[in-house]
Design an enzyme around this catalytic site. Sequence first.
Site, PDB file in Angstrom:
ATOM      1  N   PHE A 149     -13.066  -4.881   1.974  1.00  0.00           N
ATOM      2  CA  PHE A 149     -12.927  -3.754   1.005  1.00  0.00           C
ATOM      3  C   PHE A 149     -11.537  -3.017   1.433  1.00  0.00           C
ATOM      4  O   PHE A 149     -11.093  -2.200   0.331  1.00  0.00           O
ATOM      5  CB  PHE A 149     -13.958  -2.828   0.875  1.00  0.00           C
ATOM      6  CG  PHE A 149     -14.095  -1.536   1.841  1.00  0.00           C
ATOM      7  CD1 PHE A 149     -13.703  -0.421   1.582  1.00  0.00           C
ATOM      8  CD2 PHE A 149     -14.881  -1.878   3.137  1.00  0.00           C
ATOM      9  CE1 PHE A 149     -13.638   0.570   2.711  1.00  0.00           C
ATOM     10  CE2 PHE A 149     -14.972  -1.008   4.030  1.00  0.00           C
ATOM     11  CZ  PHE A 149     -14.451   0.231   3.686  1.00  0.00           C
ATOM     12  N   LYS A 150     -11.071  -2.810   2.552  1.00  0.00           N
ATOM     13  CA  LYS A 150      -9.845  -1.970   2.975  1.00  0.00           C
ATOM     14  C   LYS A 150      -8.889  -2.573   2.251  1.00  0.00           C
ATOM     15  O   LYS A 150      -7.745  -1.772   2.095  1.00  0.00           O
ATOM     16  CB  LYS A 150      -9.733  -2.116   4.364  1.00  0.00           C
ATOM     17  CG  LYS A 150     -10.949  -1.749   5.400  1.00  0.00           C
ATOM     18  CD  LYS A 150     -11.222  -0.468   5.294  1.00  0.00           C
ATOM     19  CE  LYS A 150     -12.638  -0.041   5.965  1.00  0.00           C
ATOM     20  NZ  LYS A 150     -12.463   0.155   7.623  1.00  0.00           N
ATOM     21  N   ASP A 151      -8.744  -3.638   1.541  1.00  0.00           N
ATOM     22  CA  ASP A 151      -7.530  -4.256   1.066  1.00  0.00           C
ATOM     23  C   ASP A 151      -7.301  -3.604  -0.122  1.00  0.00           C
ATOM     24  O   ASP A 151      -6.144  -3.443  -0.592  1.00  0.00           O
ATOM     25  CB  ASP A 151      -7.675  -5.739   0.852  1.00  0.00           C
ATOM     26  CG  ASP A 151      -7.736  -6.687   1.778  1.00  0.00           C
ATOM     27  OD1 ASP A 151      -6.774  -6.431   2.773  1.00  0.00           O
ATOM     28  OD2 ASP A 151      -8.413  -7.742   1.955  1.00  0.00           O
ATOM     29  N   MET A 154      -5.400  -0.442   1.110  1.00  0.00           N
ATOM     30  CA  MET A 154      -4.285  -0.774   2.061  1.00  0.00           C
ATOM     31  C   MET A 154      -3.131  -1.445   1.272  1.00  0.00           C
ATOM     32  O   MET A 154      -1.908  -1.115   1.711  1.00  0.00           O
ATOM     33  CB  MET A 154      -4.662  -1.694   3.335  1.00  0.00           C
ATOM     34  CG  MET A 154      -3.897  -1.553   4.405  1.00  0.00           C
ATOM     35  SD  MET A 154      -3.981   0.190   4.963  1.00  0.00           S
ATOM     36  CE  MET A 154      -5.629   0.082   5.876  1.00  0.00           C
ATOM     37  N   THR A 182      -9.878  -2.227   9.020  1.00  0.00           N
ATOM     38  CA  THR A 182      -8.743  -1.533   8.774  1.00  0.00           C
ATOM     39  C   THR A 182      -7.428  -2.205   9.193  1.00  0.00           C
ATOM     40  O   THR A 182      -6.464  -2.352   8.799  1.00  0.00           O
ATOM     41  CB  THR A 182      -8.913  -0.195   9.254  1.00  0.00           C
ATOM     42  OG1 THR A 182      -9.702   0.611   8.558  1.00  0.00           O
ATOM     43  CG2 THR A 182      -7.440   0.538   9.146  1.00  0.00           C
TER      44      THR A 182
END
Length: 546
Positions: A149-151, A154, A182
């Site tokens: 989910f960090k994409d 980011m 991350t």
Amino acid sequence: MKYLSTRGHPERKQFCQILLEGLAPDGGLYLPESYPKLTINDLDKLRRVWHEKGYADLAFAILSLYIDDIPSADLLALCRKTYTKEVYGSDAITPLKELTFAHAGLAKASAGTSTSSVRTEAALSSTGSVRTEAAFYLEALSNGPTLAFKDMAMQLLGNLFEYELARRNETLNIFGATSGDTGSAAEYAMRGKRGVRVLMTSPAGRMSPFQQAQMFSLMDENIHNIAIEGVFDDCQDLVKAVSNDAAFKAKYKIGTVNSINWARLLAQVVYYFAGYFQATSRTVQATPRAPQTTPTVRARPVEAASTSTSTSPVQTELPKVSFCVPSGNFGNVCAGHVARMMGLPIETLLVATNENDVLDEFFKTGVYRVRGTSDTHETSSPSMDISKASNFERFVFDMLNRDGVKVKALFGDQLGQTGQFDLSANIAAAKAQYGFASGRSTHADRLATIKSTYDAYGVMIDTHTADGVKVAREFLAQHPQPNVPMIVLETALPIKFSATVKEAIGREPDRPAQFEGIEALPKRVVYMPADVAVVKAYIAKACSGL
């Protein structure tokens, strides 16, 4: 829109000023002076944007409420460059999968039948009937380049950094910490970006083999991986120590991509709105003057309602949803808190922890008690092996009526001296006001949840998502919420934690073709103690091009 520090620093800054900074000068975290407040009409307009133009334009509409120092055309172009079907695999970007589980108030799936499906707002609105049971969803957030989910934030952050650095004709050295996802999301977002170098710390040996390979196999000259002898909290402490050294930070142009960076958290707010719009129809209407009690029903589409000949006064309400968020550093669920403060109709924000249950303890007792390295458990949901939740300070700031003096005393003084603080006198009122609840999950829970989800629906979930599903099921069994959909935020694809998934269901998860054999690739990483002086020396050497 101006931004302030959670610890009371008097200076106010605009978005692009804080974009490259990380912590405020007094060690606090940045938040807007106030949250934009959305009316029912505003939310209906945002729904139309999502439904007619898609996720990228929804992101632009929400980010525009907080960013007024980037021209609108440029911000829209950045959002459209970021959120594409080519990068995220579908037009919806964050589609919902429906899993209607058998517990109090929920319909039981037919035996042997998979009920997983992607449901859109159009499909929900076209049923022509009222659901009497609550729906249970996963919101897919892990279809980006690094399968986590960090994409979602980011990728946007990388484009924002490149844009702003080009405007300033400057460079930036990103110093960050990761518990697993991350780091790879940041490195994949920043690799090849002009004017950006990434130096990422991670706890040595505490990420999954897949996570390590994603990061350490990158050979780009602007990517530096640093494995720290310790746990994630040690890595995070190093980032804060460097960020708090104003002279060092200025000399080497240090920035951060951790969720202490407001821009990253802001980008995460968007998928709460997208999830809400998919799980609900437009509005519900009640007729308060009717002599008898009548059930709440879904409203007609706005266009049809506007042509109605009825003159009966009605009170228009918005349907609610709940979100369950696997949580370690409190950034993901803090974005949900921001969405709720803006007026998104969220009934409950359910915090799901693993055995490192600092946040669960707080929401149950009001006591925030951080753990030391030796008391931070190594678990099968390692990205949540965190005992100092950096973003938690943002929520406490709101909880204490934005009193920066009190927040500084708690986080800047008391936490460092005693390792804890006690807000038990405030916690009941705060939970009621802000909608928080919590639960915890163990390795045995993860195995059982991964297996039951796969057996019933043919859907594989990763270990962190399993924590969320377990806590959400348990919460709804104890606190049924009829007609309130529950959305569990998916955190990663199962391949990132294949050993535990295989332990649960007896087979390896599917592996995307681009990651075949990644664990066997050459690796470039340096190992260091959790020593600020040693790490600073490495940063200075790397940033000097030596």
